[in-house]
Design an enzyme around this catalytic site. Structure first.
Site, PDB file in Angstrom:
ATOM      1  N   GLU A  21       0.833  -1.214   0.000  1.00  0.00           N
ATOM      2  CA  GLU A  21       0.000   0.000   0.000  1.00  0.00           C
ATOM      3  C   GLU A  21       0.865   1.260   0.000  1.00  0.00           C
ATOM      4  O   GLU A  21       0.447   2.301  -0.490  1.00  0.00           O
ATOM      5  CB  GLU A  21      -0.937  -0.014   1.215  1.00  0.00           C
ATOM      6  CG  GLU A  21      -2.010   1.051   1.134  1.00  0.00           C
ATOM      7  CD  GLU A  21      -2.998   1.005   2.278  1.00  0.00           C
ATOM      8  OE1 GLU A  21      -3.902   1.849   2.291  1.00  0.00           O
ATOM      9  OE2 GLU A  21      -2.871   0.140   3.177  1.00  0.00           O
ATOM     10  N   GLU A  73      -3.193   7.552  12.222  1.00  0.00           N
ATOM     11  CA  GLU A  73      -3.020   8.223  13.505  1.00  0.00           C
ATOM     12  C   GLU A  73      -1.627   8.839  13.640  1.00  0.00           C
ATOM     13  O   GLU A  73      -1.481   9.965  14.128  1.00  0.00           O
ATOM     14  CB  GLU A  73      -3.249   7.237  14.654  1.00  0.00           C
ATOM     15  CG  GLU A  73      -4.668   6.695  14.746  1.00  0.00           C
ATOM     16  CD  GLU A  73      -4.939   5.454  13.901  1.00  0.00           C
ATOM     17  OE1 GLU A  73      -5.936   4.770  14.183  1.00  0.00           O
ATOM     18  OE2 GLU A  73      -4.176   5.162  12.957  1.00  0.00           O
ATOM     19  N   LYS A  98      -8.745   8.956   4.271  1.00  0.00           N
ATOM     20  CA  LYS A  98      -8.229   8.157   3.153  1.00  0.00           C
ATOM     21  C   LYS A  98      -9.444   7.732   2.337  1.00  0.00           C
ATOM     22  O   LYS A  98     -10.171   6.824   2.731  1.00  0.00           O
ATOM     23  CB  LYS A  98      -7.501   6.909   3.673  1.00  0.00           C
ATOM     24  CG  LYS A  98      -6.135   7.151   4.207  1.00  0.00           C
ATOM     25  CD  LYS A  98      -5.508   5.881   4.764  1.00  0.00           C
ATOM     26  CE  LYS A  98      -5.215   4.844   3.716  1.00  0.00           C
ATOM     27  NZ  LYS A  98      -4.429   3.697   4.240  1.00  0.00           N
TER      28      LYS A  98
END
Length: 120
Positions: A21, A73, A98
């Site tokens: 990712e 976070e 996102k």
């Protein structure tokens, strides 16, 4: 207290838990509220008496280009600390989204607040 807000700031960064990712930059969306350390700019009409939001956005984009985060976070904390540390904001509220990362979900993310909204 005076607050500057920046709505739907789009930034490219490498973010995600799985390595795959983070291989390609993805777009995140930031909503930012920044408390002003004082209200002098309301009287002076001088950019040096305020937090220059153009510089804030440039710094965020610059730092997110050079850093990679696994967690939303951690990215949010980094941005809040950058704004408070570099621009002297006593309080920051940040929403990081996102978009389109999971099927059937418009966006996911976090909202965090750091600092003191009402300094004494």
């Amino acid at each position: 207290m005076d607050i500057i807000f920046l709505s739907e700031v789009k930034v490219e960064t490498h973010l995600g838990v799985p390595d795959w990712e983070r291989l390609v930059a993805q777009t995140i969306i930031l909503d930012i509220e920044i408390a002003m350390p004082h209200s002098h700019s309301c009287q002076t009409d001088d950019i040096t008496d305020t937090i220059d939001y153009g510089v804030v956005v440039s710094r965020i984009r610059e730092t997110l280009t050079s850093k990679s985060f696994k967690l939303v976070e951690a990215l949010a904390e980094h941005i809040c600390q950058l704004i408070m540390g570099e621009f002297g904001a006593p309080w920051v509220k940040l929403r990081v989204a996102k978009p389109g990362i999971l099927p059937g979900l418009k966006a996911l993310g976090v909202v965090i607040e750091r600092g003191n909204q009402h300094p004494s």
